[in-house]
Enzyme design. Sequence first.
Site, PDB file in Angstrom:
ATOM      1  N   SER A 138      -9.445  10.809  -2.275  1.00 54.51           N
ATOM      2  CA  SER A 138      -8.901  11.574  -3.410  1.00 54.51           C
ATOM      3  C   SER A 138     -10.070  12.166  -4.178  1.00 54.51           C
ATOM      4  CB  SER A 138      -8.100  10.660  -4.337  1.00 54.51           C
ATOM      5  OG  SER A 138      -7.792  11.347  -5.541  1.00 54.51           O
ATOM      6  N   TYR A 152      -8.039   3.039  -9.093  1.00 53.95           N
ATOM      7  CA  TYR A 152      -7.678   3.861  -7.922  1.00 53.95           C
ATOM      8  C   TYR A 152      -8.867   4.738  -7.516  1.00 53.95           C
ATOM      9  CZ  TYR A 152      -5.184   7.751  -5.553  1.00 53.95           C
ATOM     10  OH  TYR A 152      -4.766   8.723  -4.684  1.00 53.95           O
TER      11      TYR A 152
HETATM   12  P1  NAP Z   1       3.434   8.605  -1.658  1.00 55.88           P
HETATM   13  O1  NAP Z   1       4.412   9.728  -1.506  1.00 55.88           O
HETATM   14  O2  NAP Z   1       3.556   7.677  -2.816  1.00 55.88           O
HETATM   15  O3  NAP Z   1       3.434   7.777  -0.298  1.00 55.88           O
HETATM   16  C1  NAP Z   1       2.632   6.644  -0.170  1.00 55.88           C
HETATM   17  C2  NAP Z   1       2.916   6.021   1.181  1.00 55.88           C
HETATM   18  O4  NAP Z   1       2.047   4.898   1.346  1.00 55.88           O
HETATM   19  C3  NAP Z   1       4.344   5.528   1.324  1.00 55.88           C
HETATM   20  O5  NAP Z   1       4.816   5.941   2.594  1.00 55.88           O
HETATM   21  C4  NAP Z   1       4.211   4.011   1.265  1.00 55.88           C
HETATM   22  O6  NAP Z   1       5.170   3.327   2.078  1.00 55.88           O
HETATM   23  C5  NAP Z   1       2.836   3.818   1.847  1.00 55.88           C
HETATM   24  N1  NAP Z   1       2.188   2.560   1.477  1.00 55.88           N
HETATM   25  C6  NAP Z   1       1.699   2.179   0.269  1.00 55.88           C
HETATM   26  N2  NAP Z   1       1.168   0.955   0.341  1.00 55.88           N
HETATM   27  C7  NAP Z   1       1.327   0.540   1.629  1.00 55.88           C
HETATM   28  C8  NAP Z   1       0.985  -0.642   2.341  1.00 55.88           C
HETATM   29  N3  NAP Z   1       0.366  -1.667   1.733  1.00 55.88           N
HETATM   30  N4  NAP Z   1       1.306  -0.707   3.667  1.00 55.88           N
HETATM   31  C9  NAP Z   1       1.929   0.314   4.292  1.00 55.88           C
HETATM   32  N5  NAP Z   1       2.273   1.462   3.661  1.00 55.88           N
HETATM   33  C10 NAP Z   1       1.971   1.566   2.355  1.00 55.88           C
HETATM   34  O7  NAP Z   1       1.934   9.147  -1.722  1.00 55.88           O
HETATM   35  P2  NAP Z   1       1.220  10.474  -1.174  1.00 55.88           P
HETATM   36  O8  NAP Z   1       0.952  11.325  -2.348  1.00 55.88           O
HETATM   37  O9  NAP Z   1       1.888  11.025   0.025  1.00 55.88           O
HETATM   38  O10 NAP Z   1      -0.184   9.838  -0.785  1.00 55.88           O
HETATM   39  C11 NAP Z   1      -0.684   9.734   0.523  1.00 55.88           C
HETATM   40  C12 NAP Z   1      -2.170   9.466   0.411  1.00 55.88           C
HETATM   41  O11 NAP Z   1      -2.821  10.569  -0.236  1.00 55.88           O
HETATM   42  C13 NAP Z   1      -2.509   8.222  -0.419  1.00 55.88           C
HETATM   43  O12 NAP Z   1      -3.598   7.548   0.159  1.00 55.88           O
HETATM   44  C14 NAP Z   1      -2.902   8.811  -1.765  1.00 55.88           C
HETATM   45  O13 NAP Z   1      -3.764   7.968  -2.480  1.00 55.88           O
HETATM   46  C15 NAP Z   1      -3.584  10.101  -1.327  1.00 55.88           C
HETATM   47  N6  NAP Z   1      -3.657  11.119  -2.373  1.00 55.88           N
HETATM   48  C16 NAP Z   1      -2.526  11.688  -2.886  1.00 55.88           C
HETATM   49  C17 NAP Z   1      -2.646  12.650  -3.881  1.00 55.88           C
HETATM   50  C18 NAP Z   1      -1.469  13.342  -4.503  1.00 55.88           C
HETATM   51  O14 NAP Z   1      -1.642  14.113  -5.482  1.00 55.88           O
HETATM   52  N7  NAP Z   1      -0.262  13.148  -4.017  1.00 55.88           N
HETATM   53  C19 NAP Z   1      -3.915  13.006  -4.365  1.00 55.88           C
HETATM   54  C20 NAP Z   1      -5.026  12.396  -3.823  1.00 55.88           C
HETATM   55  C21 NAP Z   1      -4.890  11.456  -2.836  1.00 55.88           C
HETATM   56  P3  NAP Z   1       6.699   3.072   1.604  1.00 55.88           P
HETATM   57  O15 NAP Z   1       7.337   4.443   1.502  1.00 55.88           O
HETATM   58  O16 NAP Z   1       7.326   2.258   2.668  1.00 55.88           O
HETATM   59  O17 NAP Z   1       6.610   2.391   0.283  1.00 55.88           O
END
Ligand code: NAP
Length: 243
Positions: A138, A152
């Site tokens: 991130s 985070y």
């Molecule tokens: P999201 O929609 O909240 O999805 C997070 C996913 O991670 C969900 O599928 C969740 O599974 C899974 N997860 C969390 N903890 C887990 C664990 N211990 N074991 C297995 N699965 C786990 O988030 P997103 O925005 O798509 O984020 C994806 C990645 O991008 C993350 O690493 C996040 O930090 C990074 N990121 C996102 C943003 C943003 O603005 N969205 C920005 C920077 C970085 P369940 O659905 O089963 O709970």
Amino acid sequence: MKKVVLITGGGRGIGAATARLLASRGYAVCINYRQRADSAAEVVAAIEAAGGEALALQADVSDETQVISLFDETERRLGPVTHLVNNAGALSTQSRLADIDLERFNRVMAANATSCFLCCREAARRMSAGGAIVNLSSVAAQLGAPFEYVDYAAAKGAVNSLTKGLAKELAAEGIRVNAVSPGLIYTDIHADGGEPGRVDRLGPTLPMQRGGTAEEVANAIAWLLSDEASYVTGTILDVAGGR
Ligand code: NAP
């Protein structure tokens, strides 16, 4: 060689967009999820309806035993894992560092950094030449996420270091390791931080004046996994609208 990709947290958000895109490019996809079996099953159904191969497997990827079983089961059902996307991640409610308790800090580190370490280690033990890994970092790692989630940001800093170090360890074996660093992307993660409308609030302040989509991040992940990125390793690629 059959391309088999394991995507942690692939049931929704960036992981789900990546699963759909990679399946359309011929990868057999294992969609790992932690809690939301219904979302993961929907992604599998969409991929199969489009003629692709996919399965969903439950595992908490911050748990060593469950990660080993996840890789074993993926291999058994789809074949050797050739590509890995360490996408699973989580954050907690916006807060000052002074108000973060140790239980939360450890939980955030486990969800973002320990999970990345465990899956990278399993891949390093099992993958052969031609393999590739992309870790989800991130831009928070550079910005520090003050007054929101410094824990985070620190966990994503660890993801960057894991990426750099493992890339150098595996380069001579023909396995590439890179990271993608998203900025403000429209997914549910912001609701977990307590502000579902965060991207709408901050998007207009970015150089590109908008938040990004999960599909835009998936495009970068797919490129880094592909042979088009054959001379790219140890790179942390910002997908952040100039943030
Ligand atoms: P999201 O929609 O909240 O999805 C997070 C996913 O991670 C969900 O599928 C969740 O599974 C899974 N997860 C969390 N903890 C887990 C664990 N211990 N074991 C297995 N699965 C786990 O988030 P997103 O925005 O798509 O984020 C994806 C990645 O991008 C993350 O690493 C996040 O930090 C990074 N990121 C996102 C943003 C943003 O603005 N969205 C920005 C920077 C970085 P369940 O659905 O089963 O709970």
